[in-house]
Design a protein around this motif. Structure first.
Motif, PDB file in Angstrom:
ATOM      1  N   ALA A  74      18.861 -13.303  66.294  1.00 34.98           N
ATOM      2  CA  ALA A  74      20.211 -12.867  65.928  1.00 34.98           C
ATOM      3  C   ALA A  74      20.328 -12.708  64.412  1.00 34.98           C
ATOM      4  O   ALA A  74      20.913 -11.731  63.923  1.00 34.98           O
ATOM      5  N   VAL A  78      17.445  -8.488  65.692  1.00 29.98           N
ATOM      6  CA  VAL A  78      16.450  -7.875  66.588  1.00 29.98           C
ATOM      7  C   VAL A  78      16.634  -8.279  68.050  1.00 29.98           C
ATOM      8  O   VAL A  78      15.729  -8.107  68.854  1.00 29.98           O
ATOM      9  N   LEU A  79      17.801  -8.809  68.392  1.00 38.54           N
ATOM     10  CA  LEU A  79      18.020  -9.292  69.757  1.00 38.54           C
ATOM     11  C   LEU A  79      17.864  -8.218  70.825  1.00 38.54           C
ATOM     12  O   LEU A  79      17.564  -8.538  71.974  1.00 38.54           O
ATOM     13  N   THR A  80      18.046  -6.960  70.470  1.00 39.22           N
ATOM     14  CA  THR A  80      17.919  -5.899  71.464  1.00 39.22           C
ATOM     15  C   THR A  80      16.563  -5.201  71.417  1.00 39.22           C
ATOM     16  O   THR A  80      16.335  -4.262  72.175  1.00 39.22           O
ATOM     17  N   ASP A  81      15.664  -5.676  70.571  1.00 40.94           N
ATOM     18  CA  ASP A  81      14.324  -5.077  70.509  1.00 40.94           C
ATOM     19  C   ASP A  81      13.536  -5.443  71.761  1.00 40.94           C
ATOM     20  O   ASP A  81      13.605  -6.576  72.251  1.00 40.94           O
ATOM     21  N   ALA A  82      12.781  -4.477  72.249  1.00 41.99           N
ATOM     22  CA  ALA A  82      12.037  -4.657  73.504  1.00 41.99           C
ATOM     23  C   ALA A  82      11.072  -5.837  73.451  1.00 41.99           C
ATOM     24  O   ALA A  82      10.967  -6.605  74.414  1.00 41.99           O
ATOM     25  N   ILE A  85      13.008  -9.062  73.989  1.00 45.49           N
ATOM     26  CA  ILE A  85      13.496  -9.180  75.372  1.00 45.49           C
ATOM     27  C   ILE A  85      12.342  -9.546  76.302  1.00 45.49           C
ATOM     28  O   ILE A  85      12.472 -10.432  77.149  1.00 45.49           O
TER      29      ILE A  85
END
Length: 159
Positions: A74, A78-82, A85
């Motif tokens: 957070a 980069v919380l939405t980087d593949a 995840i």
């Protein structure tokens, strides 16, 4: 602040996950040795029990690894980087393997040894082999997570 979060995340991963991988890998050998009934002093039973306690205690403490990992992600945005995840999904998979297969399997073998060993060493071999395999999968999943954390596919800092 990001450096502090990342430092805690990495240190917790090394201490918690590293301890679990070593202890879980050693457990089947000592559990089988304890069930064999060839030892007079019961040393292997004590070692197996200790290894199980290490796995259990560090599993509880290991909860801080993803918590600080998410906080670091957070802070870095980069919380939405593949890669992150996928790392989180693999972390959940590793936790499930540990919590629903490895630790219960260890408890079963310890209960057999403590309960007078109604299960012979020969009969316990499939359970020990399954634990060895699951521990290998657990270790491999963590190795993939470490590689993802270092390489960060798609990152502008990747080389």
């Amino acid at each position: 602040m990001t450096k502090l979060l990342l430092s805690i995340h990495v240190l917790a991963a090394i201490v918690a996950v590293g301890s679990i991988t070593v202890a879980a890998s050693m457990f089947p050998r000592y559990a089988l040795r304890a069930l064999s009934g060839t030892e007079k002093d019961g040393r292997s039973a004590g070692v197996a029990a200790l290894l199980h306690r290490v796995c259990y205690a560090y599993a509880l403490g290991g909860v801080v690894v993803p918590v600080f990992g998410i906080a670091t992600g957070a802070a870095l945005g980069v919380l939405t980087d593949a890669w992150l995840i996928v790392s989180l999904v693999l972390t959940v998979a590793a936790a499930a393997i540990l919590g629903f297969a490895i630790l219960p399997g260890q408890r079963r073998l310890l209960a057999e040894e403590e309960g007078g060993g109604a299960l012979t060493e020969e009969a316990a071999r499939p359970t020990a082999a399954r634990l060895t395999m699951l521990t290998g999968v657990f270790n491999l999943v963590w190795a993939v997570v470490v590689v993802l954390m270092i390489v960060r596919p798609g990152s502008t800092t990747s080389v």
